[in-house]
Design a protein around this motif. Structure first.
Motif, PDB file in Angstrom:
ATOM      1  N   UNK A  68     -29.924 -15.600 -31.695  1.00 53.60           N
ATOM      2  CA  UNK A  68     -29.725 -14.688 -30.580  1.00 53.60           C
ATOM      3  C   UNK A  68     -28.751 -13.571 -30.946  1.00 53.60           C
ATOM      4  N   UNK A  69     -27.724 -13.924 -31.758  1.00 50.25           N
ATOM      5  CA  UNK A  69     -26.785 -12.891 -32.219  1.00 50.25           C
ATOM      6  C   UNK A  69     -27.526 -11.879 -33.098  1.00 50.25           C
ATOM      7  N   UNK A  70     -28.404 -12.422 -33.984  1.00 47.46           N
ATOM      8  CA  UNK A  70     -29.198 -11.532 -34.817  1.00 47.46           C
ATOM      9  C   UNK A  70     -30.130 -10.665 -33.966  1.00 47.46           C
ATOM     10  N   UNK A  71     -30.716 -11.280 -32.947  1.00 50.87           N
ATOM     11  CA  UNK A  71     -31.576 -10.516 -32.039  1.00 50.87           C
ATOM     12  C   UNK A  71     -30.792  -9.412 -31.347  1.00 50.87           C
ATOM     13  N   UNK A  72     -29.546  -9.730 -30.983  1.00 50.05           N
ATOM     14  CA  UNK A  72     -28.700  -8.714 -30.345  1.00 50.05           C
ATOM     15  C   UNK A  72     -28.465  -7.559 -31.306  1.00 50.05           C
ATOM     16  N   UNK A  73     -28.138  -7.899 -32.581  1.00 50.27           N
ATOM     17  CA  UNK A  73     -27.911  -6.829 -33.563  1.00 50.27           C
ATOM     18  C   UNK A  73     -29.187  -5.990 -33.735  1.00 50.27           C
ATOM     19  N   UNK A  74     -30.357  -6.699 -33.780  1.00 46.11           N
ATOM     20  CA  UNK A  74     -31.621  -5.964 -33.957  1.00 46.11           C
ATOM     21  C   UNK A  74     -31.876  -5.021 -32.774  1.00 46.11           C
ATOM     22  N   UNK A  75     -31.599  -5.484 -31.572  1.00 47.45           N
ATOM     23  CA  UNK A  75     -31.800  -4.622 -30.412  1.00 47.45           C
ATOM     24  C   UNK A  75     -30.807  -3.480 -30.378  1.00 47.45           C
ATOM     25  N   UNK A  76     -29.582  -3.750 -30.856  1.00 46.71           N
ATOM     26  CA  UNK A  76     -28.599  -2.672 -30.928  1.00 46.71           C
ATOM     27  C   UNK A  76     -29.040  -1.612 -31.934  1.00 46.71           C
ATOM     28  N   UNK A  77     -29.672  -2.077 -33.042  1.00 43.25           N
ATOM     29  CA  UNK A  77     -30.167  -1.132 -34.036  1.00 43.25           C
ATOM     30  C   UNK A  77     -31.271  -0.253 -33.442  1.00 43.25           C
TER      31      UNK A  77
END
Length: 615
Positions: free
Chosen positions: A456-465
């Motif tokens: 989920x943290x990675x997903x957050x980073x991906x969405x922030x990107x």
């Protein structure tokens, strides 16, 4: 004592009554029969329309008719309802044949037995036919008996007329006259001959008997008193409020007047003119009543003709929205209420106007039933599909194959979104069952694997990107619809983010999209609004509560459309007001600008609504 040769004896003829010299007299008998015949036709009951009755109502109606002794009324009603019932039965038979053939049957094997209403209708129709035939036979037999009795009575009068005088001969003759009066009708071909023979024998009796002139005059004075009493009763009929009752009693008085013997010659014309004047007063009242009634019926005809025209627009109405069908139903039922408050119609026009109104009325509800039947069938199919998805999700919820099962459940969730709405009463239940099965599996997966948080943290980073790329395009002036679609798909394809970050990343994403769309070069405001709505709908598709949120979105747009339409209508009315005032150019310009802007906004909202229907 010799018979009074100065008494004019009366004979029946085709034209009325004649005296002994063959001169035609004005006869109360002839005029009475004429008025009675006109009355029966003029005062017939107002036509009743049965075209909107159901089969069950018609079956109940004929069941009541089978008990009715008035066969004239029964025949009139049967002429109306029999073709209607046959049409309904033939339509049901045709539909049953289509279903039979659709189920694999062949035409030759089809046997349609009808329903309970058909059996009731046919049994009572046969009962009415048998009772009517029996009634006709009884009437003919009774007329035949009456003919024989009158022929026997004529012979007795002939014998009495040719006998020598006796003390009670005149009393015997009067008794025979009373007996003649009590005998009912005879077959038509013999009726005129019987009356002619009867009056001839009466003349012979008076000519051949040695009765004192005073006795004859006494009898005639008694007849005069009886006819005077009938005149008095006839004169009072002009005060009777119910005209049909007055006419009915007047006909009975004419019958009595006809059968009372002769009156003194000097009083004959006077008593008849008095009775005729009283009759004419009642007939004049009847004519006035019928004239007023006809005027009322014509006014009713105008009202119902307008309502028939008004309801025609509903006959071909179609919509794919339940709310719009319900609104139209309310409108047509309001027209029906107005229709039912209008009274009767002229018989000659009633059938045509009724058919026009009820045909459109039935067409509307047939179309509505077809729509809801189709809607129900579609929603039932959707319910079955979603129940199938629930069963598949329940079968997967205990699986430990996290990766494969997760993908399968996501696939089921995607299919769930693609399935349309289900019946309202099952919507929450079936969704809760599906969500519970999915949540159970994913909760188990999160419990078993601590890496979920990292994902989920990675997903957050991906969405922030993705948000950063949107913001970079906006800043660099390279924003385009194609780039937005690509980044939008990337964002929606990314999985869950930490719960505490959901609102933050979602707000950042929507804010970035808004600025991105605003920065697209060469796009009109309408195009930008459409693009933003498409983005919002794409986001909604991934929401488990998509159906409800899309519905809420649709209702919000419809509410805005309604408000803008009301504003435009109000401003246009104000423009008409200002057009009659001086020095109002600036105000008119202001209102025209408001109307133009509102019209553009209204078009955008309607386009959004069309786009929303495609989801």
């Amino acid at each position: 004592m010799e018979t009074d040769k100065h008494d004019e004896q009366v004979h029946t003829s085709d034209a009325g009554l004649t005296d002994s010299h063959g001169n035609t007299l004005h006869s109360e008998i002839d005029l009475g029969d004429h008025h009675e015949e006109a009355t029966d036709e003029s005062l017939e009951e107002v036509h009743v329309d049965y075209s909107h009755h159901t089969k069950q109502q018609l079956a109940a109606l004929i069941k009541d008719l089978a008990k009715d002794e008035n066969f004239k009324h029964v025949d009139a009603v049967l002429r109306e309802i029999k073709p209607l019932y046959d049409d309904m039965r033939e339509k049901e038979r045709a539909e049953a044949l289509l279903r039979f053939i659709g189920a694999g049957g062949v035409n030759e094997d089809f046997d349609y037995k009808g329903d309970e209403s058909d059996m009731i209708f046919d049994a009572n129709f046969k009962l009415i036919r048998d009772r009517r035939a029996q009634y006709v036979r009884q009437q003919e037999e009774r007329k035949g008996d009456n003919l024989k009795r009158k022929e026997d009575l004529l012979e007795r009068i002939r014998v009495l007329a040719d006998q020598e005088n006796s003390d009670n001969q005149f009393e015997q003759f009067k008794e025979l006259q009373k007996e003649w009066k009590t005998i009912g009708p005879v077959p038509g071909p013999q009726a005129k001959t019987l009356w002619a023979n009867y009056h001839a024998l009466v003349d012979r009796f008076y000519d051949n008997q040695s009765i004192y002139f005073e006795l004859k005059e006494l009898d005639r004075r008694r007849n005069l008193e009886a006819k005077a009493e009938l005149c008095l009763r006839a004169e009072k009929l002009a005060e009777v409020a119910i005209i049909k009752d007055a006419i009915r009693e007047l006909n009975e008085l004419h019958h009595e007047f006809k059968h009372i013997g002769p009156v003194p010659k000097d009083d004959k014309e006077a008593i008849w003119q008095r009775f005729k004047a009283a009759s004419d007063a009642v007939y004049a009242k009847r004519d006035a009543y019928l004239q007023n009634l006809q005027q009322e019926l014509n006014v009713n005809l105008d009202h119902k003709a307008k309502l028939s025209d008004e309801v025609q627009e509903f006959a071909n109405y179609q919509s794919d929205r339940i709310k719009e069908w319900n609104q139209k139903t309310k409108e047509i039922l309001d027209i029906q209420k107005r229709w039912e408050t209008v009274g009767g119609l002229p018989r000659a026009k009633a059938k045509e106007v009724n058919r026009k109104f009820w045909s459109a009325f039935k067409a509307f509800f047939n179309n509505k039933n077809t729509f809801f039947k189709k809607l129900d069938e579609e929603r039932d199919r959707n319910l079955q599909m979603k129940n199938d998805l629930v069963q598949k999700a329940l079968a997967l919820k205990e699986s430990n194959d996290w990766e494969r099962t997760s993908n399968e459940l996501k696939s089921l969730q995607q299919k769930w979104k693609e399935v349309g709405p289900v019946p309202e009463k099952f919507r929450e239940k079936v969704f809760a069952e599906f969500k519970e099965a999915c949540d159970y599996f994913f909760e188990q997966r999160r419990t078993q694997h601590g890496k979920v948080e990292n994902e989920q943290v990675e997903n957050l980073r991906a969405k922030e990107q993705v948000c950063q790329q949107l913001e970079a395009h906006t800043a660099n002036g390279t924003a385009s619809a194609e780039a937005l679609k690509e980044l939008q798909d990337q964002f929606n394809a990314i999985g869950f983010v930490p719960k505490k970050d959901i609102t933050t990343i979602r707000n950042r994403y929507h804010e970035a999209v808004d600025k991105f769309v605003e920065a697209i070069q060469g796009f009109s405001e309408e195009d930008k609004n459409k693009l933003l709505l498409e983005n919002e709908l794409s986001d909604l598709k991934n929401d488990p509560m998509a159906d409800r949120k899309i519905f809420q979105k649709e209702q919000a747009i419809r509410k805005k459309i309604g408000k803008i339409e009301n504003d435009i209508s109000l401003w246009k009315n104000n423009l008409e007001f200002f057009s009659r005032s001086q020095n109002a150019d600036s105000v008119r310009t202001e209102f025209n600008e408001k109307i133009r802007e509102a019209t553009d906004h209204l078009k955008q909202l309607k386009d959004q609504l069309k786009l929303l229907k495609t989801v």
